[in-house]
Motif scaffolding. Sequence first.
Motif, PDB file in Angstrom:
ATOM      1  N   PRO A 136       0.849  -1.185   0.000  1.00  0.00           N
ATOM      2  CA  PRO A 136       0.000   0.000   0.000  1.00  0.00           C
ATOM      3  C   PRO A 136       0.887   1.238   0.000  1.00  0.00           C
ATOM      4  O   PRO A 136       1.502   1.560   1.010  1.00  0.00           O
ATOM      5  CB  PRO A 136      -0.780  -0.120   1.311  1.00  0.00           C
ATOM      6  CG  PRO A 136       0.078  -0.960   2.196  1.00  0.00           C
ATOM      7  CD  PRO A 136       1.026  -1.744   1.333  1.00  0.00           C
ATOM      8  N   ARG A 137       1.014   1.912  -1.115  1.00  0.00           N
ATOM      9  CA  ARG A 137       1.908   3.071  -1.212  1.00  0.00           C
ATOM     10  C   ARG A 137       1.120   4.365  -1.279  1.00  0.00           C
ATOM     11  O   ARG A 137       0.101   4.448  -1.974  1.00  0.00           O
ATOM     12  CB  ARG A 137       2.786   2.949  -2.467  1.00  0.00           C
ATOM     13  CG  ARG A 137       3.654   1.679  -2.493  1.00  0.00           C
ATOM     14  CD  ARG A 137       4.571   1.571  -1.292  1.00  0.00           C
ATOM     15  NE  ARG A 137       5.586   2.586  -1.269  1.00  0.00           N
ATOM     16  CZ  ARG A 137       6.770   2.485  -1.872  1.00  0.00           C
ATOM     17  NH1 ARG A 137       7.097   1.391  -2.529  1.00  0.00           N
ATOM     18  NH2 ARG A 137       7.643   3.454  -1.798  1.00  0.00           N
ATOM     19  N   THR A 138       1.606   5.371  -0.609  1.00  0.00           N
ATOM     20  CA  THR A 138       0.941   6.676  -0.593  1.00  0.00           C
ATOM     21  C   THR A 138       0.789   7.239  -2.003  1.00  0.00           C
ATOM     22  O   THR A 138      -0.205   7.894  -2.318  1.00  0.00           O
ATOM     23  CB  THR A 138       1.752   7.656   0.281  1.00  0.00           C
ATOM     24  OG1 THR A 138       1.947   7.060   1.566  1.00  0.00           O
ATOM     25  CG2 THR A 138       1.043   8.980   0.438  1.00  0.00           C
ATOM     26  N   SER A 139       1.773   6.971  -2.860  1.00  0.00           N
ATOM     27  CA  SER A 139       1.726   7.494  -4.225  1.00  0.00           C
ATOM     28  C   SER A 139       1.346   6.403  -5.225  1.00  0.00           C
ATOM     29  O   SER A 139       1.896   5.306  -5.190  1.00  0.00           O
ATOM     30  CB  SER A 139       3.103   8.046  -4.614  1.00  0.00           C
ATOM     31  OG  SER A 139       3.145   8.293  -6.006  1.00  0.00           O
ATOM     32  N   PRO A 140       0.428   6.715  -6.138  1.00  0.00           N
ATOM     33  CA  PRO A 140       0.087   5.725  -7.166  1.00  0.00           C
ATOM     34  C   PRO A 140       1.255   5.472  -8.125  1.00  0.00           C
ATOM     35  O   PRO A 140       1.207   4.518  -8.907  1.00  0.00           O
ATOM     36  CB  PRO A 140      -1.096   6.366  -7.899  1.00  0.00           C
ATOM     37  CG  PRO A 140      -0.970   7.819  -7.660  1.00  0.00           C
ATOM     38  CD  PRO A 140      -0.325   7.967  -6.307  1.00  0.00           C
ATOM     39  N   TYR A 141       2.272   6.315  -8.048  1.00  0.00           N
ATOM     40  CA  TYR A 141       3.395   6.179  -8.981  1.00  0.00           C
ATOM     41  C   TYR A 141       4.547   5.387  -8.364  1.00  0.00           C
ATOM     42  O   TYR A 141       5.577   5.201  -8.989  1.00  0.00           O
ATOM     43  CB  TYR A 141       3.867   7.569  -9.412  1.00  0.00           C
ATOM     44  CG  TYR A 141       2.726   8.447  -9.885  1.00  0.00           C
ATOM     45  CD1 TYR A 141       1.909   8.032 -10.941  1.00  0.00           C
ATOM     46  CD2 TYR A 141       2.433   9.647  -9.268  1.00  0.00           C
ATOM     47  CE1 TYR A 141       0.835   8.822 -11.367  1.00  0.00           C
ATOM     48  CE2 TYR A 141       1.373  10.437  -9.690  1.00  0.00           C
ATOM     49  CZ  TYR A 141       0.576  10.022 -10.728  1.00  0.00           C
ATOM     50  OH  TYR A 141      -0.482  10.781 -11.143  1.00  0.00           O
ATOM     51  N   SER A 142       4.396   4.943  -7.104  1.00  0.00           N
ATOM     52  CA  SER A 142       5.450   4.150  -6.456  1.00  0.00           C
ATOM     53  C   SER A 142       5.260   2.671  -6.774  1.00  0.00           C
ATOM     54  O   SER A 142       4.180   2.227  -7.158  1.00  0.00           O
ATOM     55  CB  SER A 142       5.410   4.351  -4.932  1.00  0.00           C
ATOM     56  OG  SER A 142       5.743   5.677  -4.588  1.00  0.00           O
ATOM     57  N   PHE A 143       6.329   1.904  -6.554  1.00  0.00           N
ATOM     58  CA  PHE A 143       6.314   0.454  -6.735  1.00  0.00           C
ATOM     59  C   PHE A 143       5.218  -0.176  -5.872  1.00  0.00           C
ATOM     60  O   PHE A 143       5.141   0.082  -4.674  1.00  0.00           O
ATOM     61  CB  PHE A 143       7.697  -0.083  -6.321  1.00  0.00           C
ATOM     62  CG  PHE A 143       7.823  -1.571  -6.338  1.00  0.00           C
ATOM     63  CD1 PHE A 143       7.743  -2.298  -7.521  1.00  0.00           C
ATOM     64  CD2 PHE A 143       8.052  -2.273  -5.147  1.00  0.00           C
ATOM     65  CE1 PHE A 143       7.874  -3.680  -7.529  1.00  0.00           C
ATOM     66  CE2 PHE A 143       8.190  -3.653  -5.144  1.00  0.00           C
ATOM     67  CZ  PHE A 143       8.091  -4.351  -6.332  1.00  0.00           C
ATOM     68  N   GLN A 144       4.359  -0.995  -6.495  1.00  0.00           N
ATOM     69  CA  GLN A 144       3.187  -1.525  -5.787  1.00  0.00           C
ATOM     70  C   GLN A 144       3.331  -2.992  -5.374  1.00  0.00           C
ATOM     71  O   GLN A 144       2.385  -3.607  -4.879  1.00  0.00           O
ATOM     72  CB  GLN A 144       1.933  -1.353  -6.662  1.00  0.00           C
ATOM     73  CG  GLN A 144       1.714   0.075  -7.197  1.00  0.00           C
ATOM     74  CD  GLN A 144       0.970   0.995  -6.249  1.00  0.00           C
ATOM     75  OE1 GLN A 144       0.079   0.551  -5.539  1.00  0.00           O
ATOM     76  NE2 GLN A 144       1.326   2.269  -6.219  1.00  0.00           N
ATOM     77  N   LYS A 311      13.443  -1.514  -2.989  1.00  0.00           N
ATOM     78  CA  LYS A 311      12.254  -1.131  -3.760  1.00  0.00           C
ATOM     79  C   LYS A 311      11.277  -0.306  -2.912  1.00  0.00           C
ATOM     80  O   LYS A 311      10.377   0.343  -3.441  1.00  0.00           O
ATOM     81  CB  LYS A 311      11.511  -2.382  -4.246  1.00  0.00           C
ATOM     82  CG  LYS A 311      12.300  -3.251  -5.212  1.00  0.00           C
ATOM     83  CD  LYS A 311      12.268  -2.680  -6.620  1.00  0.00           C
ATOM     84  CE  LYS A 311      12.841  -3.680  -7.617  1.00  0.00           C
ATOM     85  NZ  LYS A 311      13.659  -2.989  -8.631  1.00  0.00           N
TER      86      LYS A 311
END
Lengths: 351, 351, 351, 351
Positions: A136-144, A311
Motif C-alpha cells: 500500500p503506497r501513498t503514491s500511485p506512482y510508487s512500486f506496488q 524497492k
Amino acid sequence: MANVLILILKSDATEPQIQHVIERVESLGFGAHLSRGTFRTIVGLIGDEQRLQSEPLSAIPGVAEVVPVMPPYKLASLDAHPQPSVVDVGGVPVGGGQLAMIAGPCAVEEPDRMLRIAKAVKAAGANIFRGGAYKPRTSPYSFQGLGEEGLKILRDVGDACGMPIVTEVTDPRNVETVAKYADLLQIGARNMQNFVLLTEAGQANKPVLLKRGMSATIVDWLMSAEYVLAQGNPNVILCERGIKSFDPSTRNLFDVAAVPVVKGLSHLPVIVDPSHATGKPALIPPCALAGVAAGADGVHIEVHDEPEVAKSDGPQALLPDQYAEVAQQIRQLAALLGKSIAPLPASKASG
Amino acid sequence: MANVLILILKSDATEPQIQHVIERVESLGFGAHLSRGTFRTIVGLIGDEQRLQSEPLSAIPGVAEVVPVMPPYKLASLDAHPQPSVVDVGGVPVGGGQLAMIAGPCAVEEPDRMLRIAKAVKAAGANIFRGGAYKPRTSPYSFQGLGEEGLKILRDVGDACGMPIVTEVTDPRNVETVAKYADLLQIGARNMQNFVLLTEAGQANKPVLLKRGMSATIVDWLMSAEYVLAQGNPNVILCERGIKSFDPSTRNLFDVAAVPVVKGLSHLPVIVDPSHATGKPALIPPCALAGVAAGADGVHIEVHDEPEVAKSDGPQALLPDQYAEVAQQIRQLAALLGKSIAPLPASKASG
Amino acid sequence: MANVLILILKSDATEPQIQHVIERVESLGFGAHLSRGTFRTIVGLIGDEQRLQSEPLSAIPGVAEVVPVMPPYKLASLDAHPQPSVVDVGGVPVGGGQLAMIAGPCAVEEPDRMLRIAKAVKAAGANIFRGGAYKPRTSPYSFQGLGEEGLKILRDVGDACGMPIVTEVTDPRNVETVAKYADLLQIGARNMQNFVLLTEAGQANKPVLLKRGMSATIVDWLMSAEYVLAQGNPNVILCERGIKSFDPSTRNLFDVAAVPVVKGLSHLPVIVDPSHATGKPALIPPCALAGVAAGADGVHIEVHDEPEVAKSDGPQALLPDQYAEVAQQIRQLAALLGKSIAPLPASKASG
Amino acid sequence: MANVLILILKSDATEPQIQHVIERVESLGFGAHLSRGTFRTIVGLIGDEQRLQSEPLSAIPGVAEVVPVMPPYKLASLDAHPQPSVVDVGGVPVGGGQLAMIAGPCAVEEPDRMLRIAKAVKAAGANIFRGGAYKPRTSPYSFQGLGEEGLKILRDVGDACGMPIVTEVTDPRNVETVAKYADLLQIGARNMQNFVLLTEAGQANKPVLLKRGMSATIVDWLMSAEYVLAQGNPNVILCERGIKSFDPSTRNLFDVAAVPVVKGLSHLPVIVDPSHATGKPALIPPCALAGVAAGADGVHIEVHDEPEVAKSDGPQALLPDQYAEVAQQIRQLAALLGKSIAPLPASKASG
C-alpha cells in the motif's frame, strides 16, 4: 445483572424528559436506576450491554453524557480469557514469554536477495521472515509490489530456510490467495479500520498480525481485533507501529506505553515495530529494546542488505549486521525478564 | 529541466560519500548540481521528478535530508488544471461558485422515513440526498447497513424527489453495484488510504466524494485523490470531516483551514462535513457556516427526524427544522460571497 | 445537595475495599450513594464539589474510574453568569454582538511606522491596536522586543489615533508596568498555564486577553481563565489561535469549533487569531471569516506595511490593503449575523 | 563559509522578484548561490547563520519555502560539545553512563512523612530526592504547595539522608530562594517556554532539570535548553515526561524515542519521567525500563506511602515497595547496558 452504562442528565433536564429517558431505557429492555441530585440526575442502566452498541442514547432529549462502564470489546478482553494467549505462527509460538522476531525487507524483491537476507536474519535470531508482495503506497506512482509472484518467492525462501513467513494482505479478494502461501496475514496500519478486510481475514484459517492505525486509540485497535475474533479466528497478534504526532523528529510517534496498556486490557500478544514507528535506522535498536523492556511479545524490524537500492522504505532498513547486534541485545534483555526468543519449528529447523 | 529535489548531506559526509552520491544520482538518470559549504554540501537533482517517487535517496550514505521541491501529486495540482474543476453529480454542478448541499440520515433506514427526510431536506435547499447502505462501524456488534436493499431504497427515494444520491462504498467487490445505483460514490475517512478501493473507484464511471482520513495530512489526502485521478476518473470532490486531536470537546477536530489550503494547491472542489467533524448538533450550524465562509464548495450534514431511534449516529443528527434554518443561513452567506446553492437537475426537479 | 462525582469501582473490588471507599468518602464530608451490579459497583458522591478538587479519589484501592459530573470551573461557567459578558477595553465593548477588531504588527517597532500602521488599520475598521513590547521568542538569539520603551510608543500611537491598545505581558514582575500603559493585557499561548502570571494579571485592574495554549483542551483554557477570575478580575476575553497538530500545512491547527464550544460552556467573549493559527497570509482572510461565521466576538490579525523587514513574524503579516479588504468582508458578515464591529470610544474618536 | 539556508522560490517567481531576493540576501550580509531550473529556482545562503534567526525571509515576495540547513540551537548541539555532558547534582554525577534516580512525592508534605519516604527510596537506590513546594495546578482551587516552608522541609530531609534534592521553580522572583535550598532546579512542562523563567534559571548557579512541554517538538525543547545555556549555565538535564496525544488511555503520550533522538542531536543528559508520562501506577515500571533501555540517563518517579491522602497526584504515585522493585530491575538493566546508578556523594552518604 450489571450496571453497564451511566447516563448523566443535563442540569436543566425537565421532569417529563427524565420520565421519557426512563421509558426509552425500559423499552430497550434495560432496568433504570435513578439517582437524583440538586444539580444533576444520574441514570444507571442495568442489563445486557451487548445490546447497547447501536443505541443512540445520547440523542435522547435531556441526556448530557453517556458513560460506559464495560469495555466495548468482549472476545479480546481479559474477562473473556484471563491468561495471555499464545499464537502459533507456522510452528513458532508467540506470546506467553516467547518472543516473535520478525525480520526481512519491506517489499519482496528478487529471489537471490530474499534468500540472502533470510539466511542472515535467521542466523541473527529471527524466527519469522517478512516481505510485502502487495504494497500500500501513498503514491500511485510508487512500486506496488510483485503480487502473487512475490508470494511464491517468499514461500520458497521461507521453506528453504525453515522459517514461517508473514506478508500483508490489502484486498479482500486476495485473502484466500495470501492465506495459501503465508503463515501469518498482516493487516497494515492504513487498513486497521477496513472492516471488510478484517472480516475476510477473520474467516481465513491463518493467524493475523494487526497493526495499529496511525490515529487509532487502543480501544479502536482492540475493536478491530474484535472484528477478526468475532469471525471465529482467535489468533490475533497486535503490533504497535507508531501513531501520528506533531513532531517531525520521527516518522511516527512510537507509543511504547501501548504495550503495558494492552497487557492490562487484553490477552492478545502485542509486538512492536520500531522500523515504521521511527523511520530512522539509528532509532530502531534503542526503540526495539524499549519495546521489549516494556513487555512486548516480539519485535518487527525491516532489514535490507542494500538499502539504497531497496524497492520500498530503504531509508528505514537496518543492515543485516545491525540487525544481528540488536537481536543479540534483545536476547539478553529477554533473559533478564525471564523470557526468550521463540524457537523455530523443529521440523523446519533443518532448512 | 528542473531542480526537483535537494539532498542536504551530513556535516561529516566524506569525499568518497559525496562522489558516491553523485554517481548514484547520475545512475538514476538525473543531473547533480553540487554546492559545497564549510559545514554542509548540498546536491540539487535535475530531471524528471516522476521517476523519483520510489527511490530511497535518504538511504544513500552521507545524505542527511531529502527536500522535495515539487509536490508529489500531479493531476490533482493547480499546475495540471489552473481553473477550479466543476464536478457534475447527477446533474448538480459542484464547484466554481455552486455549492453542494448534501443531506440525509447516516444509514439508509425504512423507505417511508427516507422519503420523509428527503422531502424535508429538499424543501430546505439540499440538492444531493445521502444515506449509508454499507456502514463501516467501529464495533462488529453494531448495525452494519442494509446492503443492496438499502441502495435500492435510496435510489427510489432520490428518483421520487428528483435528487441525485450519494452513498458510501467500502468493499472493492461492491464498487460496480454501488455505481449502478448511486450518482456519487463516497470513500469514507477510514478508507482514505485503502488504495485497492481507490483504484476500483477510479475505474467506475461515477464521481467520487473522498473524505479526509482522520490522520491524513492534506498532502496525503491529495495523494489519495491522485489514485482516483490516475485511473482516468477526473471527478473527485474532497470532503473535510475532522481530524484527530487531543481535545475530547468535539468528536474530531474540524480543520476549516484545510479548505483554503486545498484551494491553494488543487483545482478539485472541497466541501465540509460538520456533522462528523464535531459530532454534536449544537456545533453543526456554526461550523457549517464557518466552512462556507472559508470557501468550501458545499456542506454535508446528517439529518434525521427522530435521532433517538436512528440506526447510526443519531446523537449527531440535526432535525429537519434545524437543517432548514442552517440551510437558509448558508444561502445568505453564499450570496454575500458571490456564490449560490447549485440547482437541482431540471429534468428531475419535478420529482 | 448534588451528585458531583461518580466513582466506578473495579470489577474485582472486594467488599472491604467497597467499605473503605465509603468510609473515605464520608471522612471527606460527602454522602456516598451506592449502586451495586453483578460486574460493577458505582458510588455517587453527594456534597460540595469545590472541596473535591485536590482529593486523589482514584488512588483509593478498588476505584477504577472517577467521572466528574460538574465542570471544574465555576466563575467562567454559564451557571455563574448565564448571559454573555461584555468586556470594556478602553471604551470599546467586546462581546454581546459587538466585535473586537484587533490589528497591528507583531512587535512594536519605530514610532513612525507604528503610527502609519495604526492609522491604516483604524481606517479599515480596527478598534484596538496591538504590538508586542516583550516578545516570547523560541530562540534566545531572536529579537526580544523593545521593553518599556515599546510600551510608551504603543501608548502614544494609541492616544494619537484614539484607539485602545493591547500588548503582551510575559513576566509577573512587569504586570504593573504593562497595566500602566495598556488597555488590555495579553497572556500568550506559551504562558496560558503560567499560573503565577495569571494570578498577577488577575490582580491588575485591566482586562485580560487570554490566548489558548497550543496543547490546551478547552477545559484547560477555561481553568486558566478561572485563575484570573478567581482573583476578582471578571474581564477576560478568550482567544483561539491554533493548536498543535500533525499536518505541517499550517503553522498551527485553527480550531474554529472552539468558538461555539466555548459559547456553550462560558459567558466570556471569545475571539479568533487567524494570523497565529495559520501562519500564512493567504489563509488569514478565509479563516477570519470562518471565525466570525462560527460566532466569534472578534478577530485578531497581524498587519505590517513591510513584512520582509518586520522585526518579528513578518511572514504571517497582512499588508494594510489586505487587512482593509478582509475587514470589509467581516463587516458585511457581521451584519448578516445581526452583529457589528464595536465602535471606538467617543472621547477618543477624534484622535 | 557555509550554506546555512536554502530558499526555494515560487514556480511563478518573476525575474525582478529573483533579483530582489538576491539584493535582500546580500543586504543582510550573506552570499547568494543561485541554481535555476525550469520549474523552480533555488537560492543557497552563505554566511553566519546566527544572524538569520530573526530575518523574515519567507516574507520576501517570490519565496515559497525556507529550508534551514543548520540546527537553530548551538550550545546544546553535538557540534558545540561532541562528548556527552555529565551534570553534577549536589555531588551525584548524571550522564555518561551514570543514572539519576530521582524519587519522592509530588508535593512536599509534613516532615515526618517526607523523611519516611526519603529513607525508603534511598534504600531502594534513589540518589536524588524530589518534592514540590510550589505546585503549578490546573485549578486555582487545588493545593498550591507549602512555599518556602516546603523548601526548608525538603532541604532538611535531603541533609538528613545525604541526598541532593530537586524541586520546581515556577516564578522568576523565586529562583534565587529556590536555588538557596535546592541542588537542582526543575522547570516544569507548562513553563518550558516561559522564557523569562528560563533566563533567570540560566543565571542561577544550580543545574536545571528541564521538562519537555506537552506540545514541544524536540527542537523546541533544545531551544529552551539553549536559553539556559546562553546565560552561561551549562548544566541542563532534559526530562521527557509525555506529550499530548489523542488517546485517553494514558495521561500523556510517553515519547520514548525522544531519548535516542536527543542523543543524536545534543550532549545534554536526558532522563524520563514515566509518572507524568503515563499517569497510571501499573504503567510506570514498564515505561521506566523502556526509557532506560532506550538510553535514558535516569528515571524520575513519584513515590508516596499513602497515595489516597497525597496532597497532589496521588493516583499516579508508586508505593515504596513498588519503587524498590522497579529500581532493582533498572539496576540490572543498566548493568546489561554497561551503565550504573550514579553513587550518592561520599560526604553525604553517611547521612
